[in-house]
Design a protein around this motif. Sequence first.
Motif, PDB file in Angstrom:
ATOM      1  N   ARG A   1       6.465  -5.805  -0.817  1.00  0.00           N
ATOM      2  CA  ARG A   1       5.278  -5.671   0.035  1.00  0.00           C
ATOM      3  C   ARG A   1       4.075  -6.437  -0.497  1.00  0.00           C
ATOM      4  NH1 ARG A   1       4.320   0.192   1.827  1.00  0.00           N
ATOM      5  NH2 ARG A   1       3.101  -0.912   3.381  1.00  0.00           N
ATOM      6  N   LEU A   2       4.165  -6.939  -1.727  1.00  0.00           N
ATOM      7  CA  LEU A   2       3.137  -7.803  -2.295  1.00  0.00           C
ATOM      8  C   LEU A   2       3.839  -9.089  -2.700  1.00  0.00           C
ATOM      9  CD1 LEU A   2       0.148  -8.087  -3.183  1.00  0.00           C
ATOM     10  CD2 LEU A   2       0.846  -7.252  -5.430  1.00  0.00           C
ATOM     11  N   THR A   3       3.608 -10.136  -1.893  1.00  0.00           N
ATOM     12  CA  THR A   3       4.296 -11.409  -2.097  1.00  0.00           C
ATOM     13  C   THR A   3       3.288 -12.557  -2.075  1.00  0.00           C
ATOM     14  OG1 THR A   3       4.639 -11.788   0.269  1.00  0.00           O
ATOM     15  CG2 THR A   3       6.369 -10.551  -0.911  1.00  0.00           C
ATOM     16  N   ARG A   4       3.721 -13.672  -2.582  1.00  0.00           N
ATOM     17  CA  ARG A   4       2.890 -14.883  -2.543  1.00  0.00           C
ATOM     18  C   ARG A   4       2.552 -15.228  -1.098  1.00  0.00           C
ATOM     19  NH1 ARG A   4       4.462 -19.765  -1.301  1.00  0.00           N
ATOM     20  NH2 ARG A   4       6.650 -19.260  -1.659  1.00  0.00           N
ATOM     21  N   GLU A   5       3.562 -15.246  -0.262  1.00  0.00           N
ATOM     22  CA  GLU A   5       3.360 -15.610   1.136  1.00  0.00           C
ATOM     23  C   GLU A   5       2.408 -14.636   1.831  1.00  0.00           C
ATOM     24  OE1 GLU A   5       6.397 -14.956  -0.211  1.00  0.00           O
ATOM     25  OE2 GLU A   5       7.356 -16.902  -0.311  1.00  0.00           O
ATOM     26  N   GLY A   6       2.589 -13.356   1.562  1.00  0.00           N
ATOM     27  CA  GLY A   6       1.738 -12.343   2.174  1.00  0.00           C
ATOM     28  C   GLY A   6       0.288 -12.461   1.738  1.00  0.00           C
ATOM     29  N   LEU A   7       0.068 -12.738   0.462  1.00  0.00           N
ATOM     30  CA  LEU A   7      -1.303 -12.895  -0.036  1.00  0.00           C
ATOM     31  C   LEU A   7      -1.983 -14.099   0.595  1.00  0.00           C
ATOM     32  CD1 LEU A   7      -0.780 -12.064  -3.818  1.00  0.00           C
ATOM     33  CD2 LEU A   7      -2.201 -10.773  -2.211  1.00  0.00           C
TER      34      LEU A   7
END
Length: 166
Positions: free
Chosen positions: A20-26
Amino acid sequence: EIITNTLLCKLFYQLQENGRLTREGLVKFIASMGILPEDQLKILNVAFERYFAKDYVSAIHILIPQFESFFLAASEKLGIDVIALNRTQEISTQPKTLGAAHLDAIEFQEVWGKDLCEQIKFILFEPLGYKLRHRTAHGEVKFGECNYQNASLIIYLFLTVCSRRI
């Protein structure tokens, strides 16, 4: 430091483990603010890639100046004057450099709240705090300070600013 070690780092770790915490998401979340140009988002993408690769030296050295720029751009979008007079040979204007004095200013505290301004000061500028901005910018940061906790703190600052939905 206790809160960071026990709560924030544990929360970030669990979010990463659960995907739920990813590079893409950030990058997507920060891009959704419409504040940073594409070039800066590409730089943040590298910073987050280094963070998730556990290369905290690189991550911190990229994240801190990018946060400064992001915070000032967000502040400007919210109506705070972030342009300074450059008094060199030819008078011109230039973007302000974020510092403790700005975070103490009424206009910043009215927009961002005193608590957030104090958190940023403690993490980036205060002699009794981490002073990460100055220590990184002037080559004084120690290898051991380039760690998961401090990199996570800078990401926390990005997320906190984004949570204001500017």
